[in-house]
Write a protein that holds these residues in place. Structure first.
Motif, PDB file in Angstrom:
ATOM      1  N   VAL A  89      -5.377   3.531  -0.697  1.00 45.55           N
ATOM      2  CA  VAL A  89      -4.928   3.195  -2.063  1.00 45.55           C
ATOM      3  C   VAL A  89      -6.087   3.323  -3.038  1.00 45.55           C
ATOM      4  O   VAL A  89      -5.956   3.936  -4.112  1.00 45.55           O
ATOM      5  CB  VAL A  89      -4.344   1.766  -2.097  1.00 45.55           C
ATOM      6  CG1 VAL A  89      -3.981   1.373  -3.522  1.00 45.55           C
ATOM      7  CG2 VAL A  89      -3.125   1.667  -1.203  1.00 45.55           C
ATOM      8  N   ARG A  98      -7.386   9.692  -9.060  1.00 42.37           N
ATOM      9  CA  ARG A  98      -6.627   9.761 -10.313  1.00 42.37           C
ATOM     10  C   ARG A  98      -7.522   9.469 -11.508  1.00 42.37           C
ATOM     11  O   ARG A  98      -7.368  10.053 -12.573  1.00 42.37           O
ATOM     12  CB  ARG A  98      -5.492   8.743 -10.288  1.00 42.37           C
ATOM     13  CG  ARG A  98      -4.271   9.254  -9.574  1.00 42.37           C
ATOM     14  CD  ARG A  98      -3.109   8.351  -9.816  1.00 42.37           C
ATOM     15  NE  ARG A  98      -2.619   8.431 -11.171  1.00 42.37           N
ATOM     16  CZ  ARG A  98      -1.731   7.603 -11.691  1.00 42.37           C
ATOM     17  NH1 ARG A  98      -1.247   6.634 -10.955  1.00 42.37           N
ATOM     18  NH2 ARG A  98      -1.310   7.739 -12.906  1.00 42.37           N
ATOM     19  N   LEU A 158       2.308   1.880  -3.387  1.00 36.40           N
ATOM     20  CA  LEU A 158       1.270   2.270  -4.349  1.00 36.40           C
ATOM     21  C   LEU A 158       0.784   3.688  -4.102  1.00 36.40           C
ATOM     22  O   LEU A 158       0.587   4.452  -5.050  1.00 36.40           O
ATOM     23  CB  LEU A 158       0.095   1.287  -4.261  1.00 36.40           C
ATOM     24  CG  LEU A 158       0.347  -0.080  -4.887  1.00 36.40           C
ATOM     25  CD1 LEU A 158      -0.825  -1.012  -4.629  1.00 36.40           C
ATOM     26  CD2 LEU A 158       0.567   0.060  -6.387  1.00 36.40           C
ATOM     27  N   VAL A 159       0.610   4.063  -2.841  1.00 36.43           N
ATOM     28  CA  VAL A 159       0.174   5.423  -2.521  1.00 36.43           C
ATOM     29  C   VAL A 159       1.220   6.424  -3.006  1.00 36.43           C
ATOM     30  O   VAL A 159       0.888   7.447  -3.624  1.00 36.43           O
ATOM     31  CB  VAL A 159      -0.068   5.581  -0.999  1.00 36.43           C
ATOM     32  CG1 VAL A 159      -0.182   7.045  -0.625  1.00 36.43           C
ATOM     33  CG2 VAL A 159      -1.321   4.853  -0.572  1.00 36.43           C
ATOM     34  N   VAL A 180      -5.672   1.480   5.356  1.00 29.12           N
ATOM     35  CA  VAL A 180      -4.561   1.690   4.414  1.00 29.12           C
ATOM     36  C   VAL A 180      -4.992   1.295   3.002  1.00 29.12           C
ATOM     37  O   VAL A 180      -4.678   1.973   2.021  1.00 29.12           O
ATOM     38  CB  VAL A 180      -3.325   0.881   4.864  1.00 29.12           C
ATOM     39  CG1 VAL A 180      -2.139   1.165   3.962  1.00 29.12           C
ATOM     40  CG2 VAL A 180      -2.964   1.211   6.298  1.00 29.12           C
ATOM     41  N   SER A 182       0.827  -1.211   0.000  1.00 26.35           N
ATOM     42  CA  SER A 182       0.000   0.000   0.000  1.00 26.35           C
ATOM     43  C   SER A 182       0.857   1.256   0.000  1.00 26.35           C
ATOM     44  O   SER A 182       0.563   2.220  -0.714  1.00 26.35           O
ATOM     45  CB  SER A 182      -0.910   0.020   1.231  1.00 26.35           C
ATOM     46  OG  SER A 182      -1.782  -1.051   1.201  1.00 26.35           O
ATOM     47  N   HIS A 223       1.029   6.623  -6.856  1.00 29.22           N
ATOM     48  CA  HIS A 223      -0.158   7.364  -7.313  1.00 29.22           C
ATOM     49  C   HIS A 223       0.024   8.857  -7.079  1.00 29.22           C
ATOM     50  O   HIS A 223      -0.376   9.678  -7.906  1.00 29.22           O
ATOM     51  CB  HIS A 223      -1.404   6.863  -6.588  1.00 29.22           C
ATOM     52  CG  HIS A 223      -1.881   5.537  -7.086  1.00 29.22           C
ATOM     53  ND1 HIS A 223      -2.040   5.258  -8.416  1.00 29.22           N
ATOM     54  CD2 HIS A 223      -2.228   4.403  -6.436  1.00 29.22           C
ATOM     55  CE1 HIS A 223      -2.457   4.009  -8.566  1.00 29.22           C
ATOM     56  NE2 HIS A 223      -2.580   3.475  -7.376  1.00 29.22           N
TER      57      HIS A 223
END
Lengths: 144, 87
Positions: free
Chosen positions: B77, B84, A127-128, B73, A124, A131
């Motif tokens: 994500v 996005r 990935l965060v 968490v 996570s 992004h």
């Protein structure tokens, strides 16, 4: 000079990366008996991956890899939650009795829980970061 | 430096110094008082063959909290992916 061109950063991060990654796994493995745990270990690993990606400007594994890592952790947690409930009537409670003499696997289920949390948090975090770094959103309050 | 900033910094420093002084005075008389619930966790730790009491609580009786915390968490994500995809 761009900090990414710094030889000190390149060499230091390059040398330290495997040790920090291993330290993260150590925190996971011995979290049941010594200070540590899956969450902290996941943050350690995720952070070092982010630092390496920043310094070397390259990706360590694809998004898909980290997504799978994350899902593996979540699926294990969910299965153990439901499995424990089915076996004993209490969430997660069916597997705590599996123990051994080894300091690493003194409680096998706790080790697995730590590992699942480690995978989930590490995946996570990376990935965060990705992004956020790749996001080209609109300017906030533009025209306002 | 504006006067208000100097006053604020000075007050903060005095408060911190006073706190430090009080704690230093208090420490010699301080006794560790463990909750009676600790003994339960010690028994639990022995059953689970685990020495880290924090891990016993975190992954034992409060494991559902841990699970939900981990889900936060994951939601982060998914939130990032959603933002996005819509921007």
């Amino acid at each position: 000079m761009d900090l990414r061109e710094s030889a000190i950063l390149h060499i230091t991060v390059g040398i330290l990366f495997p040790f920090i990654a291993m330290f993260g796994f150590y925190l996971t493995s011995y979290g049941a008996n010594f200070p540590g745990g899956g969450f902290q270990a996941g943050v350690v690993f995720g952070t070092v991956v982010v630092v390496v990606e920043l310094v070397f400007n390259r990706r360590i594994f694809s998004n898909l890899f980290y997504m799978r890592l994350e899902y593996a952790g979540v699926v294990f947690l969910f299965v153990s939650l439901v499995g424990g409930y089915v076996m004993t009537g209490y969430l997660f409670s069916g597997f705590y009795g599996i123990t051994s003499e080894s300091p690493m696997f003194s409680s096998v289920f706790l080790w697995l829980l730590n590992l699942a949390i480690y995978c989930e948090v590490a995946g996570s975090l990376v990935l965060v970061y990705r992004h956020l770094i790749e996001w080209k959103g609109q300017e906030p309050y533009a025209g306002g | 430096m504006p006067a208000a900033k100097v006053v604020f910094g000075s007050v903060t420093a005095v408060l911190l110094a006073a706190t430090w002084f009080l704690v230093a005075q208090w420490i010699p008389d301080m006794q560790v008082a463990l909750s009676p619930a600790i003994t339960d966790f010690e028994v639990l730790a022995e059953r689970m063959n685990v020495r880290n009491l924090v891990a016993v609580v975190y992954l034992g009786p409060r494991v559902l909290d841990t699970f939900l915390e981990v889900n936060v968490v994951i939601l982060t994500v998914f939130g990032m992916k959603f933002i996005r995809s819509t921007s």
